[in-house]
Design an enzyme around this catalytic site. Structure first.
Site, PDB file in Angstrom:
ATOM      1  N   SER A 194      -3.300  -3.649  -1.014  1.00  0.00           N
ATOM      2  CA  SER A 194      -2.202  -4.317  -0.318  1.00  0.00           C
ATOM      3  C   SER A 194      -2.650  -5.698   0.162  1.00  0.00           C
ATOM      4  CB  SER A 194      -1.795  -3.451   0.881  1.00  0.00           C
ATOM      5  OG  SER A 194      -0.815  -4.099   1.634  1.00  0.00           O
ATOM      6  N   ALA A 195      -1.884  -6.744  -0.201  1.00  0.00           N
ATOM      7  CA  ALA A 195      -2.334  -8.126   0.036  1.00  0.00           C
ATOM      8  C   ALA A 195      -2.481  -8.484   1.517  1.00  0.00           C
ATOM      9  CB  ALA A 195      -1.353  -9.104  -0.627  1.00  0.00           C
ATOM     10  N   HIS A 196      -1.627  -7.897   2.380  1.00  0.00           N
ATOM     11  CA  HIS A 196      -1.670  -8.360   3.778  1.00  0.00           C
ATOM     12  C   HIS A 196      -2.911  -7.887   4.533  1.00  0.00           C
ATOM     13  CE1 HIS A 196      -0.245  -4.867   6.364  1.00  0.00           C
ATOM     14  NE2 HIS A 196       0.118  -4.415   5.187  1.00  0.00           N
ATOM     15  N   THR A 219      13.090  -6.813  -9.608  1.00  0.00           N
ATOM     16  CA  THR A 219      12.645  -8.188  -9.860  1.00  0.00           C
ATOM     17  C   THR A 219      11.352  -8.433  -9.093  1.00  0.00           C
ATOM     18  OG1 THR A 219      14.931  -8.839 -10.115  1.00  0.00           O
ATOM     19  CG2 THR A 219      13.347 -10.622  -9.706  1.00  0.00           C
ATOM     20  N   GLN A 275      -7.970  -0.556   2.650  1.00  0.00           N
ATOM     21  CA  GLN A 275      -8.852  -1.135   3.676  1.00  0.00           C
ATOM     22  C   GLN A 275     -10.139  -1.723   3.091  1.00  0.00           C
ATOM     23  OE1 GLN A 275      -8.330  -1.743   6.886  1.00  0.00           O
ATOM     24  NE2 GLN A 275      -6.348  -0.721   7.041  1.00  0.00           N
ATOM     25  N   CYS A 313       0.736   2.242  12.605  1.00  0.00           N
ATOM     26  CA  CYS A 313       1.896   3.108  12.436  1.00  0.00           C
ATOM     27  C   CYS A 313       1.910   4.237  13.455  1.00  0.00           C
ATOM     28  CB  CYS A 313       1.897   3.709  11.035  1.00  0.00           C
ATOM     29  SG  CYS A 313       1.159   2.627   9.836  1.00  0.00           S
ATOM     30  N   GLY A 366       0.804  -1.215   0.000  1.00  0.00           N
ATOM     31  CA  GLY A 366       0.000   0.000   0.000  1.00  0.00           C
ATOM     32  C   GLY A 366       0.839   1.268   0.000  1.00  0.00           C
TER      33      GLY A 366
HETATM   34  N1  PLP Z   1      -3.205   2.893   3.320  1.00  0.00           N
HETATM   35  C1  PLP Z   1      -4.028   2.497   4.288  1.00  0.00           C
HETATM   36  C2  PLP Z   1      -5.419   3.049   4.344  1.00  0.00           C
HETATM   37  C3  PLP Z   1      -3.602   1.573   5.245  1.00  0.00           C
HETATM   38  O1  PLP Z   1      -4.435   1.186   6.222  1.00  0.00           O
HETATM   39  C4  PLP Z   1      -2.270   1.074   5.164  1.00  0.00           C
HETATM   40  C5  PLP Z   1      -1.752   0.153   6.196  1.00  0.00           C
HETATM   41  O2  PLP Z   1      -2.115   0.213   7.365  1.00  0.00           O
HETATM   42  C6  PLP Z   1      -1.452   1.506   4.116  1.00  0.00           C
HETATM   43  C7  PLP Z   1      -1.952   2.417   3.210  1.00  0.00           C
HETATM   44  C8  PLP Z   1      -0.056   0.990   3.960  1.00  0.00           C
HETATM   45  O3  PLP Z   1      -0.071  -0.314   3.411  1.00  0.00           O
HETATM   46  P1  PLP Z   1       1.195  -1.277   3.517  1.00  0.00           P
HETATM   47  O4  PLP Z   1       1.275  -1.734   4.933  1.00  0.00           O
HETATM   48  O5  PLP Z   1       0.913  -2.389   2.562  1.00  0.00           O
HETATM   49  O6  PLP Z   1       2.383  -0.482   3.085  1.00  0.00           O
END
Ligand code: PLP
Length: 386
Positions: free
Chosen positions: A199-201, A237, A179, A325, A71
């Site tokens: 974002s996959a996770h 890569t 999200q 974060c 993300g």
């Molecule tokens: N954007 C949003 C709304 C998110 O909630 C997050 C992760 O918490 C991100 C971006 C960042 O994604 P990534 O952890 O894959 O870098």
């Protein structure tokens, strides 16, 4: 002690079948997709098959999907790529005060390097008004970036309306859908977006992989340079096992997402109705109905968020104060401040995010344990009068 996980917005566990799908790509099918021999071509075919799967899930074309490291990279790529790629058209970006830091920090960096940024504020529910976006546009605006749903308070934005406004003015529109993808339906044409990050996770795939959707014809500069991968739009890569995992996670979400959302909405609403019945002076953050199926966020008066989390953790329950974060950060959440919560309430917030493996018994356990923790912490507060 059973450990209960209520932090699915921070990250989700990899689904076991995602792990199985990834395994061969570490040491059996390990080729570099840029190599012309069998091993390379096998990996390349896997990437292209996954690209077409991701594209069809989003209603996109295959050549509109660029794999990234997640993300954060996708958000940075969208902002820098569009602003750098369109300097002849203008130098202004419109975004919101409640974006993830993966948008806010690049925006701040751009501002320090000669670009202009307008941050539109949300209302008290965390909704962004399309009218406010319209009023923020100038003839120098090249990009509008508004997140699909907020990671802290779960409010889902009227993306289609906002995107239509941007498009009418010939301005590119990006949404951070980190999200929402895998949780609620996301279709790039129905949303009318030019760029979209995922974002996959966040949907039971591996960490460190995601993609940026870029509508055909969009003028964008590469963010990573140094190789011809991803049609010269993103060097490095490819993370083949990660991409395979992302694809498998999408397979599962396309089957399960609607049913999972129904279960989560019921459990979410149980928490949203029960918490205020059991604890006085609590305030729901985020929109009461336009919110993610799995998000609960309350501000609790006379309580400090970190102490709630530590006490819950001692009882085996993992929750959060907001985004992963910013937790551990003494600064109050920029999202809660933007919706008008006073500083004290911002410090006393708790976010519970549910997921695929959440059970009703776990929600009930939380409802039993949490009022006692709040009572104990309030009894220690010099400000609380009972
Ligand atoms: N954007 C949003 C709304 C998110 O909630 C997050 C992760 O918490 C991100 C971006 C960042 O994604 P990534 O952890 O894959 O870098």
């Amino acid at each position: 002690m059973e450990r209960i996980y209520f932090d699915y917005a921070a990250t989700t566990p990899c689904d076991p079948s995602v792990v199985e799908a990834m395994k061969p790509y570490f040491s059996e099918k390990f080729g570099n997709p840029s190599s012309i021999h069998y091993f390379g071509q096998e990996a390349k075919k896997t990437i292209e098959d996954t690209r077409s799967k991701v594209a069809s899930f989003l209603g996109a074309r295959e050549d509109e999907i660029i794999f990234t490291s997640g993300g954060t990279e996708s958000d940075n790529f969208a902002l820098f790529g569009i602003l750098w790629g369109n300097t002849v058209r203008g130098n202004h970006v419109v975004t919101t005060a409640i974006e993830h830091h993966a948008i806010l920090e690049p925006a701040d960096f751009l501002e320090k390097h000669g670009f202009q940024v307008t941050y539109v504020k949300p209302d008290a529910n965390g909704s962004i008004s399309p009218e406010d976006i319209k009023n923020a546009l100038t003839d120098k605006t090249v990009l509008v970036s508004v997140m699909h749903a907020n990671n802290e308070i779960g409010t889902i934005q009227p993306i289609r309306q906002i995107a239509d406004i941007a498009k009418e003015k010939g301005v590119y529109f990006h949404t951070d859908a980190v999200q929402t993808v895998g949780h609620i339906p996301v279709n790039v044409n129905e949303l009318n977006v030019d760029l979209l990050s995922l974002s996959a996770h966040k949907f039971y795939g591996p960490k460190g992989v995601g993609c940026l959707y870029v509508r055909k014809g969009t003028r964008i500069q590469p963010y990573l340079r140094g190789g011809g991968q991803e049609r010269h739009r993103r060097a490095s890569t490819e993370n083949v096992p990660g991409i395979v995992g992302l694809g498998k996670a999408i397979d599962i979400c396309s089957q399960e997402m609607d049913a999972e959302a129904k279960v989560q909405v019921r459990l979410r609403d149980k928490l949203i109705t029960e918490i205020p019945k059991r604890i006085k002076r609590v305030y729901l953050n985020g929109h009461p109905t336009q919110r993610l199926p799995n998000n609960v966020n309350f501000s609790i008066e006379y309580i400090e968020g970190e102490s709630m989390l530590l006490n819950l953790d001692m009882q085996g329950i993992a929750a959060s104060t907001g985004s992963a974060c910013t937790s551990g950060d003494l600064e109050p959440s920029h999202v809660l401040l933007s919706i008008g919560r006073p500083h004290e309430l911002c410090h006393g917030s708790i976010r519970l995010t549910l997921g695929r493996f959440t059970k009703e018994a776990q929600v009930d356990r939380f409802l039993d344990v949490f009022p006692n923790i709040v009572a104990k912490l309030r009894s220690m507060s010099p400000l609380y009068e009972g």
